[in-house]
Design an enzyme around this catalytic site. Structure first.
Site, PDB file in Angstrom:
ATOM      1  N   THR A  58       0.896  -1.331  -0.050  1.00  0.00           N
ATOM      2  CA  THR A  58      -0.131  -0.030  -0.138  1.00  0.00           C
ATOM      3  C   THR A  58       0.973   1.188  -0.015  1.00  0.00           C
ATOM      4  OG1 THR A  58      -0.110  -0.083   2.315  1.00  0.00           O
ATOM      5  CG2 THR A  58      -1.815  -1.187   1.411  1.00  0.00           C
ATOM      6  N   THR A 116       1.030  -1.721  19.981  1.00  0.00           N
ATOM      7  CA  THR A 116       1.645  -0.107  19.982  1.00  0.00           C
ATOM      8  C   THR A 116       1.382   0.080  21.553  1.00  0.00           C
ATOM      9  OG1 THR A 116       0.904   1.864  19.569  1.00  0.00           O
ATOM     10  CG2 THR A 116      -0.766   0.412  19.238  1.00  0.00           C
ATOM     11  N   ASP A 117       1.869   0.976  22.263  1.00  0.00           N
ATOM     12  CA  ASP A 117       1.446   1.461  23.493  1.00  0.00           C
ATOM     13  C   ASP A 117       0.194   2.309  23.241  1.00  0.00           C
ATOM     14  OD1 ASP A 117       2.428   3.663  22.145  1.00  0.00           O
ATOM     15  OD2 ASP A 117       4.076   4.241  23.854  1.00  0.00           O
ATOM     16  N   GLU A 118      -0.217   2.679  22.216  1.00  0.00           N
ATOM     17  CA  GLU A 118      -1.366   3.587  22.245  1.00  0.00           C
ATOM     18  C   GLU A 118      -2.771   2.757  22.606  1.00  0.00           C
ATOM     19  OE1 GLU A 118      -1.875   6.147  18.829  1.00  0.00           O
ATOM     20  OE2 GLU A 118       0.149   6.079  18.218  1.00  0.00           O
ATOM     21  N   TYR A 178      -7.400   4.347  15.464  1.00  0.00           N
ATOM     22  CA  TYR A 178      -6.275   3.409  15.056  1.00  0.00           C
ATOM     23  C   TYR A 178      -5.943   2.542  16.427  1.00  0.00           C
ATOM     24  CZ  TYR A 178      -1.411   2.027  15.591  1.00  0.00           C
ATOM     25  OH  TYR A 178      -0.288   1.707  15.910  1.00  0.00           O
ATOM     26  N   LYS A 235      -5.974  -1.612  17.252  1.00  0.00           N
ATOM     27  CA  LYS A 235      -5.024  -2.270  17.695  1.00  0.00           C
ATOM     28  C   LYS A 235      -5.286  -3.008  18.746  1.00  0.00           C
ATOM     29  CE  LYS A 235      -1.463  -2.773  15.852  1.00  0.00           C
ATOM     30  NZ  LYS A 235      -0.795  -3.811  14.951  1.00  0.00           N
ATOM     31  N   LYS A 292       5.116  10.814   8.910  1.00  0.00           N
ATOM     32  CA  LYS A 292       5.170  10.848  10.522  1.00  0.00           C
ATOM     33  C   LYS A 292       6.149  12.052  11.073  1.00  0.00           C
ATOM     34  CE  LYS A 292       3.326   6.735  10.867  1.00  0.00           C
ATOM     35  NZ  LYS A 292       2.045   6.677  12.095  1.00  0.00           N
TER      36      LYS A 292
END
Length: 361
Positions: A40, A138-140, A164, A168, A203
């Protein structure tokens, strides 16, 4: 699981972290790396140019959502471990269009799990014992922290803020469910913000670095006081190798570098590196280009990871301090215009990146 002749399938291996994992494993020489990436917008085979043609590396252009294709690749390549990194990962994109995040990160993970379960179920006893499914997250998923010194641990409850992060979190729960319900030997890891070479230019660190090189505004959300723990991608790749090869099935690990910085401090650090390497004219600093933009919805205040478990159990520690790593990263973008300039040219033709030229991560 030992290292000798290990066959590892890396999903999303042409992405930022995935390509670092592929480069690291192939360079180590003990594993055959099977990279599955449907290429992608963020997948870039140029990030793997140095390992193309290596005897222990192969790329398949395929979608993790194609269950039959994934099972076929696992059987053909006699896979010992899956390292699942394929994901939609940009928070801004998830706010503007969450559906693709659910399709890739949730539905895609389910289909990959189903393929892995079917493959694992058909293996002989020794191969079944050897197999691992390592989900990289992820830590998110943990939400955000106050400015009080608290940290994310593996036992914390999930509280995702963005579409997002929610996608996750859902995939993390699904991986654990396949482990508990079906016995699939799973592993999980949750990392802090990565940075380093070959990072897609929307980013924060690559966006600001490239904008500065081109003398364009350097966007910072709100007042720039949001804090992240920064982990060099090559340190992360080493950690992931340790997890997939040596961790006990069912374990999860938080991977971070204890390198908290505010977004504003990161941007200022990039400016200072460039001031030293390629000064602007008339005594101006790159800091003069910093531009504060309206904050995004639900912007988490602070992330911080406690990596004690992986340090103590697997002997991992980061090798790069943040300031050293940032300096190396800025140097890489200065020296490798061949990699990022084509992406910027595509952005100028009206692609989604072009719409985000003033949108930090």
């Amino acid at each position: 699981m030992g290292e000798r002749d290990t066959r590892i399938l890396v999903t999303g291996g042409a992405g930022f972290i995935g390509s670092a994992v592929c480069r690291h494993l192939v360079a180590g020489g003990a594993a055959r790396v099977v990279n599955v990436d449907k290429l992608t917008y963020a997948g870039n085979l140029h990030s793997l140019h140095m390992i193309e043609g290596q005897a222990n590396y192969v790329h398949y252009r395929a979608d993790i959502g194609d269950e039959r294709r994934m099972l076929d690749i696992m059987c053909r390549e006699k896979i010992d471990a899956v390292m699942h990194l394929a994901a939609e990962s940009h928070v801004d994109r998830s706010i503007e269009g969450p559906d693709v995040f659910i399709e890739t990160n949730v539905v895609g993970t389910v289909r990959l799990l189903n393929a892995a379960l079917a493959y694992w179920s058909g293996l002989g006893p020794q191969a079944r014992e050897r197999f691992r499914f390592h989900h990289v997250s992820t830590d998110e998923v943990f939400g955000d922290l106050p400015f009080d010194g608290s940290v994310f641990t593996e036992e914390m409850a999930y509280a995702p803020s963005s579409p997002y992060a929610a996608s996750k979190a859902a995939s993390d729960h699904l991986v654990r469910a396949w482990g508990r319900t079906y016995g699939l030997p799973i592993l999980l890891s949750n990392c802090s913000n990565n940075f380093g070479p070959y990072h897609f230019p929307e980013k924060l660190i690559p966006l600001v670095t490239i904008n500065a090189i081109e003398e364009k505004p350097l966007p910072v959300y709100g007042s720039g006081q949001n804090v992240r723990d920064w982990l060099h991608v090559e340190d992360h790749a080493r950690a992931l190798e340790l997890v997939v090869l040596h961790a006990r099935p069912g374990e999860s690990y938080n991977i971070g570098a204890r390198a908290e910085r505010s977004n504003l401090a990161v941007v200022q650090g990039i400016c200072d590196c460039l001031d030293a390497r390629r000064p602007r004219g008339q005594g101006r600093s790159y800091r003069d280009l910093i531009t504060f933009v309206p904050d995004r919805p639900g912007h988490d205040r602070r992330y911080a990871i406690d990596p004690s478990k992986i340090e103590q159990e697997l002997g991992w520690k980061p090798r790069s301090g943040f300031d050293e790593g940032l300096s190396m990263t800025v140097d890489w973008y200065l020296a490798n215009r061949w990699w990022w300039e084509p992406i910027r040219r595509r952005s100028s033709s009206g692609t989604r990146l072009g719409e985000r030229q003033l949108r930090p991560a």
